[in-house]
Design an enzyme around this catalytic site. Structure first.
Site, PDB file in Angstrom:
ATOM      1  N   GLU A  43      -1.116   2.060   0.345  1.00 39.94           N
ATOM      2  CA  GLU A  43      -0.987   1.666  -1.049  1.00 39.94           C
ATOM      3  C   GLU A  43      -0.760   0.148  -1.070  1.00 39.94           C
ATOM      4  OE1 GLU A  43       1.535   4.455  -3.514  1.00 39.94           O
ATOM      5  OE2 GLU A  43       2.008   5.173  -1.493  1.00 39.94           O
ATOM      6  N   ARG A 268       7.036  10.101  11.624  1.00 42.46           N
ATOM      7  CA  ARG A 268       6.951   8.674  11.359  1.00 42.46           C
ATOM      8  C   ARG A 268       7.724   7.894  12.412  1.00 42.46           C
ATOM      9  NH1 ARG A 268       9.587   7.190   5.783  1.00 42.46           N
ATOM     10  NH2 ARG A 268       9.207   5.101   6.615  1.00 42.46           N
ATOM     11  N   LYS A 278       9.738   0.309   2.317  1.00 41.34           N
ATOM     12  CA  LYS A 278       8.976  -0.758   1.678  1.00 41.34           C
ATOM     13  C   LYS A 278       9.696  -1.246   0.418  1.00 41.34           C
ATOM     14  CE  LYS A 278       4.486  -0.189   1.528  1.00 41.34           C
ATOM     15  NZ  LYS A 278       3.139   0.234   1.027  1.00 41.34           N
TER      16      LYS A 278
END
Length: 566
Positions: A43, A268, A278
């Protein structure tokens, strides 16, 4: 298929074997797929970090191993948070890590098709326009132990929903007035299946489509459609999306997509003493805690690059961490280990004095100097030799001298003799202090017979210290780093319950800026040049602040590591 069968005996395919590789191999051998297609789908609402590097390396690496394809696709469905700056930075990061995408795609390329698929759902009675606001939708959703409640607008006719949805597209409603929801099951034990919102109104200019749209698909609706449109075979994502897999499959099936991608989740990457959110990284930038997304203290790929990390080190690190369902934190020292391993044969050795103390060699002829020869990298003799100037006045490190040293201190003190790296033995005989009693200069004598490289064996010394010639040394700035936030205080901040609270726990010692000197042969260093400074560690020439007459070094890692490979 033939290409894969011709390659499958290649041992590189079996190196670091993992469950995803096994699935892909089985799919090819069974004929389920004849081509592997993956995608990296960031994104564009921030810069990529080291966790994204793992996803890049897995997606591109697995496709490459099986002669497949990988698209770089921007999931740009939220214009309020996205920016062309992020798009450009992400492309730079992927290329820097060593990968080339086959196609560059955007979710926004498919907005018209997504809209038509939403219309299809409405016609099938699988989607409806809802007037509940965000808070009410959350309240009606229920909890993990209580089923949700149906919206009073859930049973609108297809005709009414089609009309309202078109009016939403035409800009007749304000943000938040209405949403389009999938009609699935408000009693599902999986909260993601309780009539999720799939479209919302957002009167905002999109970086790619401008003002063409004022409704935008939600990520959970758009993402599976993008994969299906691109014929992605294996949609690889992290385990936090595992609960969304039923919704992913529902969207693909109910929207009657011809392609049926398979979502596969892996753990992850988390690092100790590292902020990996983020959202929090953006706070650090927005609040001015860092000097941008590429601050060397940031775990962003651009920050690691500016600090001096190499793509080779990051790739080896990710490969060593492996691919599994687990998401435990990896010791940051492991990443630093791979940086040292990569740099030790590449980086020139040199001497830099970070906290200078002047030394006058009283028996060295005044006004004279000489050039001494030193290896550029003793572990890589092919790099050759360099010339280092030496004269009557030099700088050494302040902590390489003590007036009243403890036992087993083998560096310089009154009456003691040490070796100057690549030069001579010197012995301290006098100490000069200022009015406040601080040592500002020391006087020594040297023994000309002890010149390095001459084979002198007359006596031994226990200490070797580095230095630079005071008459020709070049001023430089050195930036030393520690983690921005330590794990133990980060945990305390999270217990406060608010994202912004962690800003109160920033490590005050996360950066130290000091002024020192470097060898004159480094006058023409370029941004991103890397060196090993004797005893201090590996350093990178900062590309952001270095300018003519102002050389800035970022310490990449210290010389020693506590990490041990098992």
């Amino acid at each position: 298929m033939d290409n894969y069968l011709n390659r499958k005996a290649d041992p590189s395919l079996e190196h670091n074997s993992n469950f995803i590789r096994t699935i892909i191999k089985g799919d090819l051998e069974s004929g389920k797929h004849n081509k592997v297609i993956t995608r990296f789908p960031p994104e564009p609402n921030g810069y990529l970090h080291i966790g994204h590097a793992k996803s890049i390396i897995i997606n591109f690496g697995l496709a490459d191993d099986f002669n497949g394809r990988t698209n770089l696709r921007f999931d740009d469905t939220n214009p309020l948070k996205e920016d062309q700056e992020y798009v450009d930075a992400i492309q730079e990061d992927v290329k820097w890590l060593g990968y080339e995408w086959d196609d560059l795609r955007y979710a926004s390329d498919y907005f018209e098709e997504m809209y038509q698929r939403a219309v299809l759902l409405i016609n099938k009675g699988k989607a409806y326009v809802d007037d509940l606001n965000q808070e009410q939708i959350r309240e009606y959703r229920g909890t993990l132990t209580e089923p949700g409640k149906e919206s009073p607008y859930r049973n609108r006719s297809a005709e009414e929903n089609l009309s309202l949805f078109e009016r939403m597209k035409n800009g007749e409603f304000q943000n938040g007035d209405k949403v389009l929801r999938a009609k699935i099951d408000m009693t599902s034990p999986n909260l993601n299946m309780r009539d999720p919102v799939i479209y919302r109104i957002s009167h905002a200019t999109h970086h790619n489509t401008g003002d063409q749209w004022c409704i935008y698909p939600m990520y959970a609706f758009a993402h599976p459609l993008e994969d299906a449109i691109e014929d992605v075979t294996h949609s690889l994502c992290t385990t936090e999306f595992e609960d969304q897999r039923p919704l992913y499959n529902w969207v693909v099936q109910e929207c009657e997509m011809e392609s049926q991608p398979q979502q596969i989740e892996f753990g992850r990457l988390n690092l100790t003493n590292t902020v990996m959110s983020k959202r929090k990284l953006k706070l650090l930038v927005d609040e001015g805690i860092t000097d941008g997304w590429d601050d060397p203290r940031m775990p962003t790929i651009s920050g690691l690059r500016r600090k001096g990390f190499t793509p080779e080190a990051i790739r080896e690190f990710v490969k060593e961490t492996g691919v599994s369902k687990g998401s435990g934190a990896v010791d940051e020292a492991m990443l630093e280990h791979y940086v040292r391993e990569d740099l030790k044969l590449k980086s020139p050795r040199t001497m830099g004095v970070l906290r200078p103390l002047k030394v006058v060699i009283t028996n060295y002829p005044e006004g004279e100097s000489e050039m001494l020869e030193a290896e550029i990298n003793p572990e890589n003799p092919e790099m050759g030799m360099r010339q280092v100037p030496f004269s009557r006045e030099i700088y050494i490190e302040q902590d390489d001298f003590m007036e009243d040293p403890p036992k087993k201190y083998f560096r310089l003190f009154p009456g003691n003799e040490v070796r100057l790296k690549h030069a001579y033995f010197i012995k301290c005989h006098d100490v000069i202090k200022d009015d406040e009693g601080n040592v500002v200069e020391i006087h020594c004598t040297y023994d000309p017979e002890t010149k390095s490289g001459t084979g002198f064996t007359g006596r031994k010394v226990k200490g070797t210290i580095h230095w630079v010639d005071a008459n020709s040394a070049i001023p430089a700035e050195f930036r030393l780093y520690e983690p921005l936030v330590l794990d133990e205080v980060m945990k305390a901040a999270e217990e406060e319950g608010e994202d912004k609270m962690f800003l109160d726990y920033i490590n005050p010692n996360s950066i130290e800026i000091i002024k020192g000197y470097i060898e004159p042969n480094m006058e023409n260093v370029q941004p991103q040049d890397k060196f090993q400074f004797f005893r201090h560690g590996y350093f990178n020439v900062d590309p952001k602040h270095t300018a003519p007459g102002n050389i800035v070094f970022n310490r990449i890692v210290s010389l020693k590591s506590s990490f041990k490979l098992k």
